[in-house]
Design a protein around this motif. Structure first.
Motif, short mmCIF file in Angstrom:
data_model
loop_
_atom_site.label_atom_id
_atom_site.label_comp_id
_atom_site.label_asym_id
_atom_site.label_seq_id
_atom_site.Cartn_x
_atom_site.Cartn_y
_atom_site.Cartn_z
N LEU A 1 4.00 5.75 -5.60
CA LEU A 1 3.97 5.63 -6.98
C LEU A 1 3.20 7.04 -6.86
CD1 LEU A 1 4.45 5.35 -9.93
CD2 LEU A 1 2.44 3.01 -9.08
N SER A 2 1.98 7.61 -6.46
CA SER A 2 0.36 8.33 -6.23
C SER A 2 1.19 9.36 -6.31
CB SER A 2 -0.71 7.48 -5.54
OG SER A 2 -1.90 8.76 -5.61
N GLU A 3 1.80 9.76 -5.22
CA GLU A 3 2.36 11.31 -5.06
C GLU A 3 3.77 11.60 -6.02
OE1 GLU A 3 4.52 10.45 -1.24
OE2 GLU A 3 2.84 10.63 -0.46
N ARG A 4 4.24 10.40 -6.70
CA ARG A 4 4.64 10.68 -7.70
C ARG A 4 4.40 11.51 -8.70
NH1 ARG A 4 9.01 6.57 -5.94
NH2 ARG A 4 7.14 5.33 -6.85
N LEU A 5 3.06 10.51 -9.08
CA LEU A 5 2.07 10.99 -10.08
C LEU A 5 1.30 12.40 -10.31
CD1 LEU A 5 0.73 7.47 -11.27
CD2 LEU A 5 2.69 8.36 -12.80
N HIS A 6 1.07 12.25 -8.99
CA HIS A 6 0.59 14.16 -8.73
C HIS A 6 1.67 15.30 -8.96
CE1 HIS A 6 -2.93 11.64 -7.31
NE2 HIS A 6 -3.71 12.98 -7.21
N THR A 7 2.45 14.50 -8.88
CA THR A 7 3.51 15.92 -8.40
C THR A 7 4.43 16.05 -9.92
OG1 THR A 7 4.97 15.45 -6.35
CG2 THR A 7 6.30 16.69 -7.97
N LYS A 8 3.99 15.25 -10.76
CA LYS A 8 4.27 15.23 -12.55
C LYS A 8 3.55 15.66 -12.97
CE LYS A 8 6.25 12.86 -16.16
NZ LYS A 8 6.96 11.64 -16.29
N LEU B 1 -1.43 10.71 -17.58
CA LEU B 1 -1.06 10.52 -16.06
C LEU B 1 -2.54 10.70 -15.48
CD1 LEU B 1 1.90 12.93 -15.85
CD2 LEU B 1 1.60 10.70 -15.29
N ARG B 2 -3.53 11.50 -15.49
CA ARG B 2 -4.63 11.35 -14.83
C ARG B 2 -5.31 10.11 -14.92
NH1 ARG B 2 -7.13 17.27 -16.71
NH2 ARG B 2 -5.93 18.24 -15.83
N SER B 3 -4.89 9.26 -16.33
CA SER B 3 -6.39 7.56 -16.26
C SER B 3 -5.05 6.63 -15.33
CB SER B 3 -5.74 7.03 -17.61
OG SER B 3 -4.82 7.44 -18.27
N GLU B 4 -4.06 7.21 -15.59
CA GLU B 4 -2.71 6.62 -14.63
C GLU B 4 -3.06 6.78 -13.12
OE1 GLU B 4 0.22 3.53 -14.00
OE2 GLU B 4 -1.15 4.21 -15.08
N ILE B 5 -3.23 8.12 -12.71
CA ILE B 5 -3.27 8.47 -10.74
C ILE B 5 -4.56 7.57 -10.76
CG2 ILE B 5 -3.71 10.64 -9.24
CD1 ILE B 5 -2.69 11.86 -11.61
N GLN C 1 0.87 -1.28 -0.19
CA GLN C 1 0.16 0.13 -0.11
C GLN C 1 1.06 1.10 -0.33
OE1 GLN C 1 -0.73 3.09 2.52
NE2 GLN C 1 -3.15 3.13 0.74
N HIS C 2 1.69 0.96 0.62
CA HIS C 2 2.98 2.15 1.29
C HIS C 2 3.20 2.92 -0.44
CE1 HIS C 2 1.65 2.70 5.03
NE2 HIS C 2 2.00 1.48 5.17
N ARG C 3 3.78 1.83 -0.81
CA ARG C 3 4.73 1.76 -2.52
C ARG C 3 3.53 1.96 -3.46
NH1 ARG C 3 4.46 -1.70 -7.27
NH2 ARG C 3 2.56 -2.92 -6.66
N LEU C 4 2.40 1.77 -3.61
CA LEU C 4 1.16 2.46 -3.82
C LEU C 4 0.76 3.73 -3.46
CD1 LEU C 4 -1.01 -0.14 -4.56
CD2 LEU C 4 -0.29 0.35 -6.14
N HIS D 1 -6.33 4.76 -11.93
CA HIS D 1 -5.90 3.69 -11.74
C HIS D 1 -5.06 2.95 -10.77
CE1 HIS D 1 -4.61 -0.35 -13.36
NE2 HIS D 1 -3.98 -0.52 -12.87
N VAL D 2 -4.66 4.03 -10.66
CA VAL D 2 -4.05 3.67 -9.31
C VAL D 2 -4.59 4.61 -8.19
CG1 VAL D 2 -1.27 3.84 -7.16
CG2 VAL D 2 -0.91 3.83 -9.69
N SER D 3 -5.35 4.70 -7.76
CA SER D 3 -6.49 5.04 -6.65
C SER D 3 -7.23 3.60 -6.52
CB SER D 3 -6.65 6.86 -7.53
OG SER D 3 -6.05 7.28 -6.91
N ASN D 4 -7.25 3.76 -7.71
CA ASN D 4 -8.48 2.52 -7.45
C ASN D 4 -7.76 1.08 -7.06
OD1 ASN D 4 -10.27 4.11 -8.56
ND2 ASN D 4 -9.52 3.13 -11.06
N ARG D 5 -6.32 0.72 -7.39
CA ARG D 5 -5.80 0.06 -6.75
C ARG D 5 -5.61 -0.19 -5.31
NH1 ARG D 5 -0.30 -1.85 -9.54
NH2 ARG D 5 0.04 -2.84 -7.67
N ARG D 6 -5.38 0.91 -5.40
CA ARG D 6 -5.07 1.26 -3.45
C ARG D 6 -6.45 1.27 -2.93
NH1 ARG D 6 -2.07 7.19 -1.94
NH2 ARG D 6 -2.66 5.70 -0.18
N SER D 7 -7.86 1.35 -3.43
CA SER D 7 -8.81 1.78 -2.79
C SER D 7 -9.29 -0.32 -2.80
CB SER D 7 -10.04 1.90 -3.18
OG SER D 7 -9.44 3.57 -3.89
#
Length: 657
Positions: free
Chosen positions: A341-348, A371-375, A335-338, A377-383
């Motif tokens: 990853l989410s923080e890096r995507l949001h920064t970019k 990037l928005r679609s990937e963000i 979960q922390h790895r995701l 996707h990562v949010s859904n994985r975390r949920s």
């Protein structure tokens, strides 16, 4: 058909929700069989009509005056407003209408009014909290003084029981607005704006003229949902609406005797999801009169520590067994790895937005969309990961209570806990745990068995000894009694000298505190959850455990000469030579309970895996595989419940432990 289940003595009704999917449908007017894409399209058209009307109604009345009028609960004539939101809005004269030229029936308007009314009613609580924070704005928003805390709690209705984390979150929100605009907002409507309306169908606001649901007479696991859907996105006449029959499969968690209610229908990712509400009879949970309780303590790497405490007839309390743990270090590592990853995507993505500066034809615009679609996707994985962890942890805790015969589960209330002073990484890990989801799932599962779930204050649960209430000394390990740490607890009292894992001492304190204060258990007005508000000194003095004397199981006295041992002993567990090396990349036969028919162990699996774990063991365990994405069940360990008999649960939901 009755909407209420039949209740026996000692039972109460419980309404829950189960999610299922619509996979096909039949147009009753033409007899045409509709594919999933066709049903999804027509449900989306109907949801769009409802959402547009609800958004227009919400934008018109989302202000302080109208929200206060709705929250007052009375109309202009002094009559009480109905509990249904759509009926209350009609009593106040707040109507909704579709776009010009679009024809909808009155039930579609009902759903729009119900959705808008629910949103307006939910705004009232947030508005009161924000007004209380603005009225008592502190000199230093980052840290209130005790006097300022008393003032802000007094300014909010019910603020004495409001978690401090909610007040701090609203304070940070207002401080961000102040930094951006140079002034404080007037109210929550200026701070947040108009709430967004999701695209869904609240069929609960309708009657049989818009939708019906019936369970199959031959198969209790099947039901038929009938609803009117448009045949075009802008229906012009009532002929553009037809009945569509959608067979749905009910999950096994819905009992055969449950009464079904009209569901909520929505579209997501090309599917039609149906949230079916149902009511069934369950054993009644009691607030008092408990003799056996399960105490649950939250942890970091050890997510849950739980054990049972028995209240004897003479008032003494004793611990039953050594307790158990639900360890999820590997799952949390993933979960922390995701999260990283989410923080890096949001920064970019933020950097791309600054570079684009509102120009849609910029060359970075397509990359921003990716990037928005990937963000997302990562949010859904975390949920999904958090949801799976919450379900498994809650199922484990309830199984422990059932196996021990406990009638209540006491959980410490950590809603006000805000991590600080432990470093950036550890503070984030503590703040983003899924305690709320686990507690909700625990209540959901415990209600089916008639087990009460009560939250107790968390103050001093890990600080004091469970046997004598003496402040504990925390050490790093039991073999280093002078090295300061936090994991191992030692009681300095000369007559007690209890020592053990910090979390095991905490669950003993939580269960003992709950049993001692069970007469003060109340039901929260807003949520309906059972809580113990405060700790009373006279009752806390009795919340101590009586140590049980240790008795030897058998006489271990020496009764003969010591057997002579060979100087070259055979291997400990391997009594036969290993088989021939198989073809491919694989080693010799693994020891222990690892699979012998697999040429390669799964990533992050351990060769000494025990039969009672659903993951790798703790011996030398490093959650490296989880950080690389090895999976869920390879990285959650659970102490098995000591079943005397396997219970037959009503939900047939099984166990993840």
């Amino acid at each position: 058909m009755s909407r209420k289940p039949l209740l026996a003595d000692g039972e109460t009704s419980r309404t829950a929700c189960a999610r299922t999917l619509v996979r096909t449908g039949v147009d009753e007017k033409t007899g045409e069989r509709l594919s999933l894409s066709a049903v999804t399209l027509r449900v989306g058209w109907c949801a769009g009509l409802v959402s547009n009307m609800a958004a227009a109604l919400l934008a018109e009345h989302c202000n302080t005056g109208d929200v206060d009028v709705l929250a007052a609960g009375v109309d202009a004539g002094g009559r009480n407003l109905p509990s249904n939101a759509w009926m209350a809005l009609r009593r106040l004269g707040w109507s909704a209408a579709p776009l010009e030229g679009v024809k909808v029936n009155d039930r579609i308007v009902r759903m729009a009014q119900e959705q808008a009314g629910r949103a307006l009613r939910s705004v009232k609580w947030r508005a009161d909290v924000v007004l209380g924070v603005l009225a008592t704005w502190p000199a230093d928003p980052s840290k209130r003084t005790p006097r300022e805390w008393d003032q802000v709690r007094a300014a909010i209705c019910g603020g004495e029981h409001l978690p401090s984390s909610i007040i701090n979150a609203r304070t940070r929100q207002v401080a961000t607005y102040l930094k951006a605009n140079g002034r404080l907002p007037v109210d929550v409507f200026e701070l947040e704006g108009t709430p967004r309306i999701p695209r869904l169908l609240l069929l609960a606001a309708c009657d049989g003229q818009q939708a019906t649901i019936e369970r199959s007479e031959t198969d209790t696991g099947q039901a038929l949902l009938r609803l009117q859907l448009p045949t075009r996105p802008d229906p012009q006449t009532y002929r553009d609406w037809t009945w569509v029959a959608c067979p749905i499969a009910l999950p096994p968690t819905v009992p055969a005797s449950a009464v079904l209610h009209l569901p909520t229908v929505r579209t997501a990712d090309g599917t039609v999801r149906v949230d079916v509400a149902y009511t069934h009879a369950v054993p009644k949970a009691h607030r008092t009169g408990h003799a056996v309780a399960l105490g649950v303590d939250w942890g970091l790497n050890t997510l849950l520590s739980a054990g049972t405490v028995h209240l004897n007839g003479d008032g003494r309390m004793t611990a039953l067994g050594a307790g158990g743990q639900f360890r999820a270090a590997g799952v949390l590592a993933k979960q922390h790895r995701l999260r990283r990853l989410s923080e890096r995507l949001h920064t970019k993505a933020d950097q791309y937005m600054r570079l684009i500066a509102g120009h849609d034809d910029h060359q970075l615009a397509p990359k921003l969309d990716v990037l928005r679609s990937e963000i997302q996707h990562v949010s859904n994985r975390r949920s999904n990961l958090n949801d799976a962890l919450a379900r498994a942890a809650a199922r484990w805790a309830v199984d422990q209570a059932i196996a021990a015969g406990a009638t209540v589960i006491y959980v410490e209330d950590l809603r006000s806990m805000e991590a600080g002073g432990m470093g950036r990484t550890l503070n984030t890990r503590l703040s983003q745990q899924v305690r709320g989801q686990i507690a909700d799932r625990m209540r959901h599962l415990a209600t089916e068995q008639g087990i009460a779930v009560v939250t107790v204050p968390a103050r001093n649960t890990s600080k004091l000894c469970p046997h004598c209430l003496t402040p504990l000394r925390h050490r790093k390990t039991p073999d280093r009694p002078t090295l300061a740490g936090w994991k191992w607890a030692i009681c300095p009292h000369q007559d007690c000298r209890w020592q053990g894992d910090r979390d095991h001492g905490a669950w003993r304190r939580i269960a003992a505190r709950g049993l001692a204060h069970q007469a003060t258990t109340v039901s929260d007005r807003t949520s309906g959850h059972m809580v113990i508000r405060t700790v009373l000194d006279n009752l806390e003095a009795n919340a101590v455990l009586t140590p049980t004397p240790k008795t030897s199981r058998r006489d271990r006295s020496k009764a003969g000469p010591t057997r002579r041992r060979s100087t070259r002993p055979a291997p400990r567990r391997r009594r036969a030579p290993s088989p021939a090396r198989p073809r491919g990349h694989a080693g010799q036969r693994p020891e222990g309970h690892a699979h012998t028919d697999r040429t390669r162990l799964p990533r992050a699996a351990h060769r000494h895996q025990g039969v009672n774990t659903i993951s790798t063991p703790t011996t030398g365990h490093q959650p490296r595989g989880a950080a690389l994405g090895a999976g869920f069940h390879l990285h959650a360990h659970a102490s098995p419940p000591r079943w005397e008999t396997i219970p037959e649960t009503q939900s047939n939901s099984g166990s993840h432990s």
